[in-house]
Design a protein around this motif. Structure first.
Motif, PDB file in Angstrom:
ATOM      1  N   ASN A   1      -2.422  -7.622  15.240  1.00 26.60           N
ATOM      2  CA  ASN A   1      -2.917  -6.435  14.704  1.00 26.60           C
ATOM      3  C   ASN A   1      -1.882  -6.088  13.369  1.00 26.60           C
ATOM      4  OD1 ASN A   1      -4.134  -5.500  17.779  1.00 26.60           O
ATOM      5  ND2 ASN A   1      -5.231  -6.129  15.999  1.00 26.60           N
ATOM      6  N   GLY A   2      -2.511  -5.879  12.227  1.00 24.00           N
ATOM      7  CA  GLY A   2      -1.604  -5.516  11.134  1.00 24.00           C
ATOM      8  C   GLY A   2      -0.819  -6.348  10.439  1.00 24.00           C
ATOM      9  N   ALA A   3      -1.153  -7.734  10.728  1.00 32.02           N
ATOM     10  CA  ALA A   3      -0.379  -8.912  10.383  1.00 32.02           C
ATOM     11  C   ALA A   3      -0.741  -9.179   8.873  1.00 32.02           C
ATOM     12  CB  ALA A   3      -0.717 -10.331  11.061  1.00 32.02           C
ATOM     13  N   GLY A   4      -1.934  -8.593   8.316  1.00 34.82           N
ATOM     14  CA  GLY A   4      -2.114  -8.491   6.960  1.00 34.82           C
ATOM     15  C   GLY A   4      -3.373  -9.619   6.887  1.00 34.82           C
ATOM     16  N   LYS A   5      -4.083  -9.932   7.789  1.00 37.87           N
ATOM     17  CA  LYS A   5      -5.168 -10.925   7.682  1.00 37.87           C
ATOM     18  C   LYS A   5      -6.369 -10.319   6.990  1.00 37.87           C
ATOM     19  CE  LYS A   5      -5.745 -10.894  12.229  1.00 37.87           C
ATOM     20  NZ  LYS A   5      -4.756  -9.930  12.498  1.00 37.87           N
ATOM     21  N   SER A   6      -6.764  -9.242   7.061  1.00 41.31           N
ATOM     22  CA  SER A   6      -8.042  -8.856   6.269  1.00 41.31           C
ATOM     23  C   SER A   6      -7.536  -8.450   4.984  1.00 41.31           C
ATOM     24  CB  SER A   6      -8.334  -7.514   6.909  1.00 41.31           C
ATOM     25  OG  SER A   6      -8.928  -7.583   8.288  1.00 41.31           O
ATOM     26  N   THR A   7      -6.090  -7.978   4.886  1.00 39.07           N
ATOM     27  CA  THR A   7      -5.626  -7.706   3.442  1.00 39.07           C
ATOM     28  C   THR A   7      -5.878  -8.917   2.538  1.00 39.07           C
ATOM     29  OG1 THR A   7      -4.232  -5.992   4.424  1.00 39.07           O
ATOM     30  CG2 THR A   7      -3.588  -6.686   2.148  1.00 39.07           C
TER      31      THR A   7
ATOM     32  N   LYS B   1       3.566   0.382   2.772  1.00 41.46           N
ATOM     33  CA  LYS B   1       3.627  -0.613   3.769  1.00 41.46           C
ATOM     34  C   LYS B   1       3.475  -1.978   2.861  1.00 41.46           C
ATOM     35  CE  LYS B   1       2.741  -3.373   7.178  1.00 41.46           C
ATOM     36  NZ  LYS B   1       3.690  -3.521   8.036  1.00 41.46           N
TER      37      LYS B   1
ATOM     38  N   HIS C   1      -9.897 -13.586  16.699  1.00 42.18           N
ATOM     39  CA  HIS C   1      -8.818 -13.116  17.407  1.00 42.18           C
ATOM     40  C   HIS C   1      -9.023 -14.135  18.788  1.00 42.18           C
ATOM     41  CE1 HIS C   1      -8.054  -9.202  15.683  1.00 42.18           C
ATOM     42  NE2 HIS C   1      -6.923  -9.572  15.849  1.00 42.18           N
TER      43      HIS C   1
ATOM     44  N   PHE D   1       0.784  -1.152  -0.113  1.00 47.87           N
ATOM     45  CA  PHE D   1      -0.122  -0.006  -0.061  1.00 47.87           C
ATOM     46  C   PHE D   1       0.984   1.422  -0.047  1.00 47.87           C
ATOM     47  CE2 PHE D   1      -2.778  -2.976   2.219  1.00 47.87           C
ATOM     48  CZ  PHE D   1      -4.120  -3.166   1.279  1.00 47.87           C
TER      49      PHE D   1
HETATM   50  N1  LIG Z   1      -6.299   0.230   2.316  1.00 55.27           N
HETATM   51  C1  LIG Z   1      -5.090   0.267   2.949  1.00 55.27           C
HETATM   52  N2  LIG Z   1      -4.333   1.365   2.703  1.00 55.27           N
HETATM   53  C2  LIG Z   1      -3.312   1.499   3.142  1.00 55.27           C
HETATM   54  N3  LIG Z   1      -2.579   0.839   4.151  1.00 55.27           N
HETATM   55  C3  LIG Z   1      -3.424  -0.417   4.537  1.00 55.27           C
HETATM   56  C4  LIG Z   1      -4.676  -0.827   3.639  1.00 55.27           C
HETATM   57  N4  LIG Z   1      -5.118  -1.817   4.286  1.00 55.27           N
HETATM   58  C5  LIG Z   1      -4.337  -2.186   5.168  1.00 55.27           C
HETATM   59  N5  LIG Z   1      -3.236  -1.534   5.270  1.00 55.27           N
HETATM   60  C6  LIG Z   1      -2.069  -1.743   6.088  1.00 55.27           C
HETATM   61  O1  LIG Z   1      -1.780  -3.020   5.990  1.00 55.27           O
HETATM   62  C7  LIG Z   1      -1.144  -3.659   6.971  1.00 55.27           C
HETATM   63  C8  LIG Z   1      -2.152  -5.033   7.231  1.00 55.27           C
HETATM   64  O2  LIG Z   1      -3.524  -4.437   7.665  1.00 55.27           O
HETATM   65  P1  LIG Z   1      -4.577  -5.725   7.833  1.00 55.27           P
HETATM   66  O3  LIG Z   1      -5.878  -4.841   7.653  1.00 55.27           O
HETATM   67  O4  LIG Z   1      -4.576  -6.672   6.893  1.00 55.27           O
HETATM   68  O5  LIG Z   1      -4.185  -6.351   9.305  1.00 55.27           O
HETATM   69  P2  LIG Z   1      -4.926  -7.355  10.046  1.00 55.27           P
HETATM   70  O6  LIG Z   1      -4.105  -8.288  10.216  1.00 55.27           O
HETATM   71  O7  LIG Z   1      -6.425  -7.633   9.470  1.00 55.27           O
HETATM   72  O8  LIG Z   1      -4.955  -6.542  11.506  1.00 55.27           O
HETATM   73  P3  LIG Z   1      -6.299  -6.407  12.652  1.00 55.27           P
HETATM   74  O9  LIG Z   1      -6.009  -7.498  13.358  1.00 55.27           O
HETATM   75  O10 LIG Z   1      -6.044  -5.341  13.376  1.00 55.27           O
HETATM   76  O11 LIG Z   1      -7.580  -6.618  11.633  1.00 55.27           O
HETATM   77  C9  LIG Z   1      -1.349  -2.720   8.220  1.00 55.27           C
HETATM   78  O12 LIG Z   1      -0.242  -2.166   8.391  1.00 55.27           O
HETATM   79  C10 LIG Z   1      -2.427  -1.632   7.670  1.00 55.27           C
HETATM   80  O13 LIG Z   1      -2.417  -0.320   8.046  1.00 55.27           O
END
Ligand SMILES: Nc1ncnc2c1ncn2[C@@H]1O[C@H](COP(=O)(O)OP(=O)(O)OP(=O)(O)O)[C@@H](O)[C@H]1O
Ligand SMILES: [Mg+2]
Length: 261
Positions: free
Chosen positions: A41-47, A19, A204, A11
Protein backbone atom coordinates in the motif's frame (compact mmCIF):
# COMPACT_ATOMS: atom_id res chain seq x y z
CA UNK A 1 5.19 1.35 -27.40
CA UNK A 2 5.23 3.13 -24.02
CA UNK A 3 8.35 4.72 -22.67
CA UNK A 4 8.69 6.37 -19.29
CA UNK A 5 11.89 8.33 -18.91
CA UNK A 6 12.82 9.19 -15.33
CA UNK A 7 9.39 10.40 -14.29
CA UNK A 8 8.95 11.83 -10.79
CA UNK A 9 5.98 13.12 -8.84
CA UNK A 10 5.82 14.75 -5.42
CA UNK A 11 2.44 15.55 -3.84
CA UNK A 12 1.97 18.50 -1.46
CA UNK A 13 5.42 19.94 -2.07
CA UNK A 14 6.52 22.27 0.70
CA UNK A 15 3.74 21.19 3.07
CA UNK A 16 3.86 18.86 6.05
CA UNK A 17 2.17 16.28 3.84
CA UNK A 18 4.91 16.35 1.21
CA UNK A 19 5.18 12.89 -0.34
CA UNK A 20 7.46 11.78 -3.14
CA UNK A 21 5.19 9.22 -4.78
CA UNK A 22 7.32 8.47 -7.87
CA UNK A 23 11.11 8.70 -8.03
CA UNK A 24 12.85 8.70 -11.40
CA UNK A 25 10.79 5.85 -12.82
CA UNK A 26 12.01 4.55 -16.17
CA UNK A 27 10.15 1.80 -17.97
CA UNK A 28 9.99 0.50 -21.52
CA UNK A 29 6.80 -1.34 -22.38
CA UNK A 30 6.78 -3.35 -25.61
CA UNK A 31 3.79 -3.59 -27.90
CA UNK A 32 1.59 -6.45 -26.68
CA UNK A 33 3.16 -6.57 -23.21
CA UNK A 34 0.71 -7.53 -20.48
CA UNK A 35 2.38 -6.39 -17.28
CA UNK A 36 1.15 -7.03 -13.75
CA UNK A 37 2.18 -4.53 -11.08
CA UNK A 38 2.44 -5.44 -7.41
CA UNK A 39 3.70 -3.69 -4.29
CA UNK A 40 2.54 -2.71 -0.83
CA UNK A 41 0.00 0.00 0.00
CA UNK A 42 1.27 3.45 -0.90
CA UNK A 43 4.05 2.09 -3.14
CA UNK A 44 3.00 4.42 -5.98
CA UNK A 45 1.20 1.92 -8.24
CA UNK A 46 -1.96 3.98 -8.80
CA UNK A 47 0.14 7.14 -9.06
CA UNK A 48 2.13 5.51 -11.86
CA UNK A 49 -1.03 4.71 -13.84
CA UNK A 50 -2.42 8.18 -13.10
CA UNK A 51 0.77 9.76 -14.42
CA UNK A 52 0.46 7.74 -17.64
CA UNK A 53 -3.21 8.64 -18.13
CA UNK A 54 -2.60 12.31 -17.36
CA UNK A 55 -4.58 12.79 -14.13
CA UNK A 56 -1.76 15.20 -13.23
CA UNK A 57 1.42 16.39 -14.90
CA UNK A 58 4.65 14.77 -13.74
CA UNK A 59 7.27 17.06 -12.13
CA UNK A 60 10.04 15.82 -14.37
CA UNK A 61 10.78 13.21 -17.00
CA UNK A 62 8.89 12.32 -20.15
CA UNK A 63 6.18 9.91 -21.30
CA UNK A 64 6.22 8.66 -24.88
CA UNK A 65 3.26 6.68 -26.23
CA UNK A 66 3.67 5.03 -29.61
CA UNK A 67 6.34 7.53 -30.65
CA UNK A 68 4.43 10.62 -29.48
CA UNK A 69 5.52 12.67 -26.48
CA UNK A 70 2.35 12.86 -24.35
CA UNK A 71 4.03 14.37 -21.26
CA UNK A 72 2.00 17.58 -21.47
CA UNK A 73 -1.07 16.23 -23.26
CA UNK A 74 -4.37 16.64 -21.38
CA UNK A 75 -6.03 13.68 -19.68
CA UNK A 76 -9.00 14.08 -21.99
CA UNK A 77 -6.86 13.81 -25.11
CA UNK A 78 -4.93 10.83 -23.78
CA UNK A 79 -8.24 9.08 -23.04
CA UNK A 80 -8.79 8.60 -26.77
CA UNK A 81 -5.81 6.22 -26.80
CA UNK A 82 -5.78 4.87 -23.26
CA UNK A 83 -8.53 2.68 -21.74
CA UNK A 84 -8.88 2.53 -17.95
CA UNK A 85 -10.64 0.45 -15.34
CA UNK A 86 -10.75 1.06 -11.60
CA UNK A 87 -11.55 -0.92 -8.49
CA UNK A 88 -14.99 0.67 -8.20
CA UNK A 89 -17.56 -1.02 -10.51
CA UNK A 90 -19.61 2.21 -10.36
CA UNK A 91 -16.99 4.04 -12.41
CA UNK A 92 -16.72 3.87 -16.16
CA UNK A 93 -20.38 3.37 -17.18
CA UNK A 94 -23.56 5.44 -16.86
CA UNK A 95 -26.01 3.76 -14.41
CA UNK A 96 -29.27 5.27 -15.64
CA UNK A 97 -28.53 4.48 -19.27
CA UNK A 98 -29.19 1.07 -20.81
CA UNK A 99 -26.48 -1.42 -21.66
CA UNK A 100 -26.91 -0.74 -25.38
CA UNK A 101 -26.75 3.04 -24.93
CA UNK A 102 -23.57 2.66 -22.90
CA UNK A 103 -22.06 0.50 -25.62
CA UNK A 104 -23.20 2.96 -28.26
CA UNK A 105 -21.38 5.76 -26.44
CA UNK A 106 -18.28 3.58 -26.06
CA UNK A 107 -18.33 2.72 -29.74
CA UNK A 108 -17.86 6.41 -30.53
CA UNK A 109 -20.40 6.22 -33.33
CA UNK A 110 -22.06 9.49 -34.17
CA UNK A 111 -25.75 10.28 -33.87
CA UNK A 112 -28.51 10.00 -31.30
CA UNK A 113 -29.40 6.92 -29.32
CA UNK A 114 -32.57 6.58 -31.38
CA UNK A 115 -30.32 5.80 -34.29
CA UNK A 116 -28.73 2.67 -32.95
CA UNK A 117 -29.07 0.51 -36.05
CA UNK A 118 -30.01 -3.15 -36.27
CA UNK A 119 -26.42 -3.84 -37.31
CA UNK A 120 -25.13 -2.01 -34.20
CA UNK A 121 -27.45 -4.09 -32.01
CA UNK A 122 -26.22 -7.30 -33.62
CA UNK A 123 -22.67 -6.28 -32.95
CA UNK A 124 -23.42 -5.34 -29.33
CA UNK A 125 -25.17 -8.69 -28.83
CA UNK A 126 -22.25 -10.57 -30.25
CA UNK A 127 -19.71 -8.75 -28.14
CA UNK A 128 -21.81 -9.07 -24.97
CA UNK A 129 -22.29 -12.80 -25.48
CA UNK A 130 -18.50 -13.21 -25.35
CA UNK A 131 -18.66 -12.21 -21.69
CA UNK A 132 -20.73 -15.32 -20.90
CA UNK A 133 -22.88 -13.39 -18.41
CA UNK A 134 -26.18 -13.32 -20.29
CA UNK A 135 -26.01 -9.54 -20.76
CA UNK A 136 -26.87 -9.92 -24.46
CA UNK A 137 -30.45 -10.65 -23.39
CA UNK A 138 -30.65 -7.55 -21.19
CA UNK A 139 -29.54 -4.83 -23.58
CA UNK A 140 -32.40 -2.48 -22.66
CA UNK A 141 -31.75 -2.77 -18.92
CA UNK A 142 -30.18 0.17 -17.09
CA UNK A 143 -26.57 -0.54 -16.18
CA UNK A 144 -27.33 0.42 -12.56
CA UNK A 145 -29.23 -2.87 -12.16
CA UNK A 146 -26.18 -5.02 -12.93
CA UNK A 147 -24.07 -6.76 -10.30
CA UNK A 148 -20.55 -5.48 -9.62
CA UNK A 149 -18.98 -8.27 -11.67
CA UNK A 150 -21.33 -7.78 -14.62
CA UNK A 151 -20.66 -4.09 -14.50
CA UNK A 152 -16.86 -4.53 -14.48
CA UNK A 153 -17.11 -6.93 -17.43
CA UNK A 154 -19.25 -4.41 -19.32
CA UNK A 155 -16.84 -1.58 -18.46
CA UNK A 156 -13.98 -3.69 -19.78
CA UNK A 157 -15.90 -4.25 -23.01
CA UNK A 158 -16.54 -0.50 -23.25
CA UNK A 159 -12.93 0.47 -22.52
CA UNK A 160 -11.73 -1.85 -25.28
CA UNK A 161 -14.60 -1.41 -27.76
CA UNK A 162 -12.26 0.50 -30.03
CA UNK A 163 -8.97 -1.18 -29.24
CA UNK A 164 -6.92 1.31 -27.18
CA UNK A 165 -3.17 1.70 -27.59
CA UNK A 166 -2.88 1.00 -23.91
CA UNK A 167 -5.16 -0.45 -21.23
CA UNK A 168 -4.63 0.47 -17.57
CA UNK A 169 -6.31 -1.70 -14.91
CA UNK A 170 -6.13 -0.52 -11.30
CA UNK A 171 -7.21 -3.47 -9.13
CA UNK A 172 -10.32 -3.83 -11.26
CA UNK A 173 -11.36 -7.08 -9.56
CA UNK A 174 -10.51 -6.14 -5.95
CA UNK A 175 -14.08 -5.21 -5.00
CA UNK A 176 -15.57 -8.48 -6.29
CA UNK A 177 -16.08 -11.78 -4.48
CA UNK A 178 -13.37 -14.36 -5.31
CA UNK A 179 -15.44 -16.39 -7.81
CA UNK A 180 -16.61 -13.30 -9.68
CA UNK A 181 -13.11 -11.81 -9.59
CA UNK A 182 -11.82 -15.01 -11.19
CA UNK A 183 -14.46 -14.79 -13.93
CA UNK A 184 -13.69 -11.12 -14.67
CA UNK A 185 -9.97 -11.94 -14.77
CA UNK A 186 -10.69 -14.71 -17.28
CA UNK A 187 -12.62 -12.26 -19.45
CA UNK A 188 -9.78 -9.76 -19.08
CA UNK A 189 -7.26 -12.31 -20.28
CA UNK A 190 -9.43 -13.22 -23.29
CA UNK A 191 -10.12 -9.62 -24.34
CA UNK A 192 -6.44 -8.69 -24.04
CA UNK A 193 -5.15 -11.77 -25.86
CA UNK A 194 -7.69 -11.64 -28.67
CA UNK A 195 -6.99 -8.00 -29.40
CA UNK A 196 -3.25 -8.04 -28.64
CA UNK A 197 -3.75 -5.12 -26.23
CA UNK A 198 -0.79 -3.64 -24.38
CA UNK A 199 -1.81 -3.59 -20.74
CA UNK A 200 -0.61 -2.59 -17.29
CA UNK A 201 -2.59 -4.26 -14.49
CA UNK A 202 -2.24 -3.51 -10.79
CA UNK A 203 -3.21 -6.43 -8.60
CA UNK A 204 -2.93 -7.48 -4.99
CA UNK A 205 -3.27 -11.09 -5.93
CA UNK A 206 0.29 -12.38 -6.24
CA UNK A 207 -0.85 -15.58 -7.90
CA UNK A 208 -2.59 -13.75 -10.73
CA UNK A 209 0.35 -11.36 -10.93
CA UNK A 210 2.47 -14.35 -11.96
CA UNK A 211 -0.15 -16.22 -13.97
CA UNK A 212 -1.57 -13.42 -16.08
CA UNK A 213 0.42 -11.64 -18.74
CA UNK A 214 4.09 -11.88 -19.64
CA UNK A 215 5.86 -9.62 -17.19
CA UNK A 216 5.63 -8.68 -13.51
CA UNK A 217 6.84 -5.46 -11.90
CA UNK A 218 7.24 -4.88 -8.18
CA UNK A 219 7.09 -1.35 -6.77
CA UNK A 220 8.14 0.02 -3.42
CA UNK A 221 8.31 3.57 -2.13
CA UNK A 222 7.94 5.20 -5.54
CA UNK A 223 10.43 2.97 -7.34
CA UNK A 224 10.39 -0.15 -9.47
CA UNK A 225 12.42 -2.64 -7.47
CA UNK A 226 11.92 -5.75 -9.58
CA UNK A 227 10.99 -6.47 -13.17
CA UNK A 228 10.76 -10.08 -14.33
CA UNK A 229 9.64 -11.78 -17.55
CA UNK A 230 10.30 -14.85 -19.71
CA UNK A 231 11.73 -18.09 -18.37
CA UNK A 232 12.72 -16.52 -15.08
CA UNK A 233 9.15 -15.42 -14.45
CA UNK A 234 7.75 -18.83 -15.32
CA UNK A 235 9.83 -20.40 -12.56
CA UNK A 236 9.01 -17.70 -9.98
CA UNK A 237 6.63 -18.58 -7.14
CA UNK A 238 4.58 -16.37 -4.83
CA UNK A 239 6.99 -17.37 -2.06
CA UNK A 240 9.91 -16.11 -4.20
CA UNK A 241 8.15 -12.77 -4.68
CA UNK A 242 7.65 -12.37 -0.94
CA UNK A 243 11.30 -13.20 -0.24
CA UNK A 244 12.43 -10.86 -3.01
CA UNK A 245 10.36 -8.05 -1.62
CA UNK A 246 11.92 -8.51 1.81
CA UNK A 247 15.43 -8.49 0.29
CA UNK A 248 14.87 -5.45 -1.91
CA UNK A 249 12.64 -3.37 0.34
CA UNK A 250 14.26 -4.39 3.62
CA UNK A 251 10.87 -5.11 5.16
CA UNK A 252 8.05 -7.57 4.93
CA UNK A 253 5.38 -6.95 2.39
CA UNK A 254 2.96 -4.83 4.39
CA UNK A 255 -0.20 -5.70 2.63
CA UNK A 256 -2.76 -7.90 4.27
CA UNK A 257 -4.89 -8.31 1.19
CA UNK A 258 -1.87 -9.43 -0.79
CA UNK A 259 -0.82 -12.04 1.71
CA UNK A 260 -4.32 -13.42 2.01
CA UNK A 261 -4.95 -13.53 -1.71
N1 LIG B 1 -3.61 13.08 -5.07
C1 LIG B 1 -2.76 12.83 -4.07
N2 LIG B 1 -2.44 13.80 -3.18
C2 LIG B 1 -1.58 13.57 -2.19
N3 LIG B 1 -0.96 12.40 -1.97
C3 LIG B 1 -1.22 11.40 -2.82
C4 LIG B 1 -2.14 11.56 -3.91
N4 LIG B 1 -2.20 10.38 -4.59
C5 LIG B 1 -1.36 9.54 -3.95
N5 LIG B 1 -0.77 10.14 -2.90
C6 LIG B 1 0.23 9.53 -1.99
O1 LIG B 1 1.24 8.95 -2.81
C7 LIG B 1 1.66 7.68 -2.29
C8 LIG B 1 1.43 6.61 -3.33
O2 LIG B 1 0.01 6.39 -3.45
P1 LIG B 1 -0.63 5.37 -4.48
O3 LIG B 1 -2.10 5.59 -4.43
O4 LIG B 1 0.03 5.50 -5.78
O5 LIG B 1 -0.25 3.97 -3.84
P2 LIG B 1 -0.65 2.49 -4.32
O6 LIG B 1 0.63 1.77 -4.57
O7 LIG B 1 -1.62 2.56 -5.41
O8 LIG B 1 -1.30 1.90 -2.98
P3 LIG B 1 -2.60 0.96 -2.75
O9 LIG B 1 -2.12 -0.44 -2.88
O10 LIG B 1 -3.00 1.26 -1.34
O11 LIG B 1 -3.63 1.34 -3.76
C9 LIG B 1 0.86 7.49 -1.01
O12 LIG B 1 1.66 7.92 0.06
C10 LIG B 1 -0.33 8.38 -1.19
O13 LIG B 1 -0.83 8.82 0.05
MG1 LIG C 1 -3.64 2.05 -5.61
Amino acid sequence: MLELNKISKTFGRGTVNEKKALTDISLKVNKGDFISIIGSNGAGKSTLLNAISGVFKVDSGSIILDGTDITSMSEHKRAAQIGRLFQDPMKGSAPSMSIEDNLYLASGKRGWFAHISAADRREFRERLSMLGMGLEDRMKHPVGLLSGGQRQALTLLMATYNVPKLLLLDEHTAALDPATAEKVLDITRTVIEENGITCLMITHNMQSALELGNRTIMMNDGEIIYDVSGEKRRSTTVEDLLTLFKEKAGEKLSNDRMLLA
